[in-house]
Design a protein around this motif. Sequence first.
Motif, PDB file in Angstrom:
ATOM      1  N   GLY A  18       9.974 -58.141  47.317  1.00  0.00           N
ATOM      2  CA  GLY A  18       9.917 -59.022  46.163  1.00  0.00           C
ATOM      3  C   GLY A  18       8.593 -59.738  46.029  1.00  0.00           C
ATOM      4  O   GLY A  18       7.542 -59.236  46.442  1.00  0.00           O
ATOM      5  N   ASN A  19       8.643 -60.960  45.491  1.00  0.00           N
ATOM      6  CA  ASN A  19       7.443 -61.721  45.166  1.00  0.00           C
ATOM      7  C   ASN A  19       6.532 -61.923  46.373  1.00  0.00           C
ATOM      8  O   ASN A  19       5.300 -61.862  46.260  1.00  0.00           O
ATOM      9  CB  ASN A  19       7.851 -63.078  44.577  1.00  0.00           C
ATOM     10  CG  ASN A  19       6.665 -63.938  44.190  1.00  0.00           C
ATOM     11  OD1 ASN A  19       5.856 -63.544  43.370  1.00  0.00           O
ATOM     12  ND2 ASN A  19       6.572 -65.117  44.780  1.00  0.00           N
ATOM     13  N   TYR A 230       9.014 -63.849  38.570  1.00  0.00           N
ATOM     14  CA  TYR A 230      10.455 -63.677  38.754  1.00  0.00           C
ATOM     15  C   TYR A 230      11.113 -63.159  37.474  1.00  0.00           C
ATOM     16  O   TYR A 230      12.036 -62.344  37.532  1.00  0.00           O
ATOM     17  CB  TYR A 230      11.095 -64.999  39.173  1.00  0.00           C
ATOM     18  CG  TYR A 230      10.937 -65.339  40.636  1.00  0.00           C
ATOM     19  CD1 TYR A 230      11.211 -64.410  41.628  1.00  0.00           C
ATOM     20  CD2 TYR A 230      10.522 -66.615  41.033  1.00  0.00           C
ATOM     21  CE1 TYR A 230      11.074 -64.721  42.969  1.00  0.00           C
ATOM     22  CE2 TYR A 230      10.379 -66.938  42.374  1.00  0.00           C
ATOM     23  CZ  TYR A 230      10.658 -65.988  43.329  1.00  0.00           C
ATOM     24  OH  TYR A 230      10.525 -66.302  44.665  1.00  0.00           O
ATOM     25  N   THR A 235      14.690 -61.585  38.566  1.00  0.00           N
ATOM     26  CA  THR A 235      15.331 -62.414  39.584  1.00  0.00           C
ATOM     27  C   THR A 235      16.117 -63.547  38.925  1.00  0.00           C
ATOM     28  O   THR A 235      15.544 -64.327  38.161  1.00  0.00           O
ATOM     29  CB  THR A 235      14.283 -63.024  40.532  1.00  0.00           C
ATOM     30  OG1 THR A 235      13.515 -61.973  41.114  1.00  0.00           O
ATOM     31  CG2 THR A 235      14.944 -63.843  41.625  1.00  0.00           C
ATOM     32  N   ARG A 240      15.892 -68.306  42.780  1.00  0.00           N
ATOM     33  CA  ARG A 240      14.499 -68.734  42.842  1.00  0.00           C
ATOM     34  C   ARG A 240      14.383 -69.982  43.714  1.00  0.00           C
ATOM     35  O   ARG A 240      15.324 -70.776  43.800  1.00  0.00           O
ATOM     36  CB  ARG A 240      13.965 -68.981  41.432  1.00  0.00           C
ATOM     37  CG  ARG A 240      14.117 -67.761  40.534  1.00  0.00           C
ATOM     38  CD  ARG A 240      13.579 -67.975  39.133  1.00  0.00           C
ATOM     39  NE  ARG A 240      13.912 -66.814  38.286  1.00  0.00           N
ATOM     40  CZ  ARG A 240      13.392 -66.576  37.094  1.00  0.00           C
ATOM     41  NH1 ARG A 240      12.497 -67.417  36.585  1.00  0.00           N
ATOM     42  NH2 ARG A 240      13.750 -65.511  36.401  1.00  0.00           N
TER      43      ARG A 240
END
Length: 284
Positions: A18-19, A230, A235, A240
């Motif tokens: 992911g991020n 996101y 997401t 978050r």
Amino acid sequence: MAQEIDRTTTTIGFAGLGNLGRPMAESLRRDGWSLKVLDPEPARADGLEADVVDGPRDLAECGVIALAVPDDEAVTEILGELVPLLAAGSVVLVHSTILPGTAQRLAREAEDQNIGLLDVPVSGGAERALSGSLTVMAGGREEVLAQARPVLDAVAETVLHVGPSGAGAAVKLANQLMMFAALAGAQEALDLAGAYGVPEQTVLEAVSTSTGDSWITRNWGFFDRVAAAYDEAGTPVRNRPWSKDLWDVVAAARESDVQVPLGGLLAQHLADRVEAHTRKGSSS
């Protein structure tokens, strides 16, 4: 004491692109580590020189397992399937932000299988992840940390051993509470000044040499960029950090019988403010 992990003979199993996970994986590859990667969306591995696998069991032959998945549930699910299959002496690095109690339980379960497990959450954002200059807050046995240092040094500029299992998770939640408290204060302050016609940048310039200065004001726009990332990844807001991590703060405080009234207030309303500020920026 176990020897340091050798990049020439060890493959890292990395779950969660992911991020933060994807740039961390890129830093590991740039440092010469071989990777097998796991993510619910295999396309996130596009362009990454790594073997993409279908499930946790496909990582069983890796000497190091690194997790950057969203939450306690995902970490527990992966390790519940994987730890019994790992060779004795393997190391698990939990980079995810999880509850201290979860980290302690997972470390005990890993120890029963002669596996070393560290809770090693990170801070710094995607740009620092990509440059390999994150801060790592490590909880767990010192000998396991020494063994894992070559891996952690590939993604971090600063690696701090903050205590036994669960301590890394606790320090990360403390960091999140301080950061989001500053963010909420800055947002309200800018709204107040804005009501009198003062632009955000003017206020930020004024506080840059005043007592209101903070990482948040010096990096204004950081959370707008993270929220946009996101959004692009799909997401959910509840996953978050400004939502999930603050509720983790409240849960950890309840578990340890500590009062965090500010944390509870932030958990109730900050996510809406962060998301609203991002929408305001994208529409202006």
